[in-house]
Scaffold this motif. Structure first.
Motif, PDB file in Angstrom:
ATOM      1  N   SER A  20       0.832  -1.205   0.000  1.00  0.00           N
ATOM      2  CA  SER A  20       0.000   0.000   0.000  1.00  0.00           C
ATOM      3  C   SER A  20       0.866   1.254   0.000  1.00  0.00           C
ATOM      4  O   SER A  20       0.568   2.223  -0.697  1.00  0.00           O
ATOM      5  CB  SER A  20      -0.924  -0.019   1.216  1.00  0.00           C
ATOM      6  OG  SER A  20      -1.681   1.148   1.281  1.00  0.00           O
ATOM      7  N   LYS A  24       1.508   4.308  -3.187  1.00  0.00           N
ATOM      8  CA  LYS A  24       1.421   5.765  -3.083  1.00  0.00           C
ATOM      9  C   LYS A  24       2.428   6.471  -3.988  1.00  0.00           C
ATOM     10  O   LYS A  24       2.308   7.657  -4.249  1.00  0.00           O
ATOM     11  CB  LYS A  24       1.618   6.229  -1.642  1.00  0.00           C
ATOM     12  CG  LYS A  24       0.471   5.874  -0.741  1.00  0.00           C
ATOM     13  CD  LYS A  24      -0.760   6.572  -1.226  1.00  0.00           C
ATOM     14  CE  LYS A  24      -1.968   6.214  -0.428  1.00  0.00           C
ATOM     15  NZ  LYS A  24      -3.169   6.858  -0.946  1.00  0.00           N
ATOM     16  N   GLY A  95      -0.344   5.709   6.751  1.00  0.00           N
ATOM     17  CA  GLY A  95      -1.182   6.899   6.917  1.00  0.00           C
ATOM     18  C   GLY A  95      -0.441   8.168   6.566  1.00  0.00           C
ATOM     19  O   GLY A  95      -0.999   9.076   5.928  1.00  0.00           O
ATOM     20  N   ASP A  98      -0.375   8.413   2.871  1.00  0.00           N
ATOM     21  CA  ASP A  98      -1.664   8.900   2.351  1.00  0.00           C
ATOM     22  C   ASP A  98      -1.700  10.423   2.344  1.00  0.00           C
ATOM     23  O   ASP A  98      -2.107  11.051   1.367  1.00  0.00           O
ATOM     24  CB  ASP A  98      -2.825   8.400   3.216  1.00  0.00           C
ATOM     25  CG  ASP A  98      -3.142   6.930   3.023  1.00  0.00           C
ATOM     26  OD1 ASP A  98      -2.762   6.364   1.987  1.00  0.00           O
ATOM     27  OD2 ASP A  98      -3.780   6.352   3.930  1.00  0.00           O
ATOM     28  N   ARG A 101       0.848  11.976  -0.247  1.00  0.00           N
ATOM     29  CA  ARG A 101       0.386  11.840  -1.639  1.00  0.00           C
ATOM     30  C   ARG A 101      -0.755  12.806  -1.914  1.00  0.00           C
ATOM     31  O   ARG A 101      -0.809  13.451  -2.966  1.00  0.00           O
ATOM     32  CB  ARG A 101      -0.055  10.403  -1.915  1.00  0.00           C
ATOM     33  CG  ARG A 101      -0.577  10.167  -3.333  1.00  0.00           C
ATOM     34  CD  ARG A 101       0.522  10.450  -4.373  1.00  0.00           C
ATOM     35  NE  ARG A 101       0.008  10.478  -5.720  1.00  0.00           N
ATOM     36  CZ  ARG A 101       0.236   9.523  -6.626  1.00  0.00           C
ATOM     37  NH1 ARG A 101       0.956   8.467  -6.308  1.00  0.00           N
ATOM     38  NH2 ARG A 101      -0.245   9.633  -7.829  1.00  0.00           N
ATOM     39  N   GLU A 102      -1.667  12.926  -0.965  1.00  0.00           N
ATOM     40  CA  GLU A 102      -2.782  13.852  -1.160  1.00  0.00           C
ATOM     41  C   GLU A 102      -2.282  15.290  -1.299  1.00  0.00           C
ATOM     42  O   GLU A 102      -2.812  16.071  -2.088  1.00  0.00           O
ATOM     43  CB  GLU A 102      -3.773  13.737  -0.013  1.00  0.00           C
ATOM     44  CG  GLU A 102      -5.052  14.501  -0.258  1.00  0.00           C
ATOM     45  CD  GLU A 102      -6.117  14.225   0.783  1.00  0.00           C
ATOM     46  OE1 GLU A 102      -7.171  14.878   0.681  1.00  0.00           O
ATOM     47  OE2 GLU A 102      -5.906  13.406   1.682  1.00  0.00           O
ATOM     48  N   THR A 108      -6.100  10.132  -3.361  1.00  0.00           N
ATOM     49  CA  THR A 108      -6.373   9.502  -2.065  1.00  0.00           C
ATOM     50  C   THR A 108      -6.366   8.000  -2.217  1.00  0.00           C
ATOM     51  O   THR A 108      -6.381   7.477  -3.336  1.00  0.00           O
ATOM     52  CB  THR A 108      -7.739   9.955  -1.488  1.00  0.00           C
ATOM     53  OG1 THR A 108      -8.761   9.532  -2.395  1.00  0.00           O
ATOM     54  CG2 THR A 108      -7.785  11.454  -1.295  1.00  0.00           C
ATOM     55  N   GLY A 109      -6.367   7.306  -1.114  1.00  0.00           N
ATOM     56  CA  GLY A 109      -6.269   5.844  -1.115  1.00  0.00           C
ATOM     57  C   GLY A 109      -7.584   5.122  -1.228  1.00  0.00           C
ATOM     58  O   GLY A 109      -7.663   3.953  -0.896  1.00  0.00           O
TER      59      GLY A 109
END
Length: 113
Positions: A20, A24, A95, A98, A101-102, A108-109
């Protein structure tokens, strides 16, 4: 038997969360993966590097193999303790990834673990 199950279960979860985190970085250029977006200097690439190089140790040792981490409150540990700690830390960093990247491009994931 339960030792092998526990080790495999924790390691599988760790690999899934790491995947995950790597996700990203998909579609980003080198400058973006290296870009620090918070005052601490954290970048997506920095998180990935921080989370690397433990699979060989996990594979090589029994879940009850002893270890010593001098800076932990209870420094005498087993691989099991380290696996739980690394999984917890990796989830926390997922987290962080996340959020980074945002900040970069709004992605978003959603739809991904």
């Amino acid at each position: 038997m339960i030792d092998d199950f526990a080790k495999r279960y924790l390691h599988d979860d760790l690999c899934e969360v790491r995947e995950s985190v790597l996700w990203k970085l998909d579609g980003l250029g080198e400058a973006d993966v290296r870009r620090a977006l918070v005052p601490s200097g954290t970048s997506l690439l920095g998180l990935v590097k921080h989370l690397a190089h433990s699979d060989a140790t996990i594979s090589a040792l029994a879940v009850d193999a002893p270890g010593h981490v001098p800076w932990w409150p209870r420094p005498d540990v087993m691989l099991f303790n380290v696996l739980v700690r690394v999984l917890t830390e990796t989830c926390r960093h997922a987290g962080h990834a996340d959020i980074l990247r945002e900040q970069l491009d709004g992605a978003t994931g959603e739809g991904r673990w």
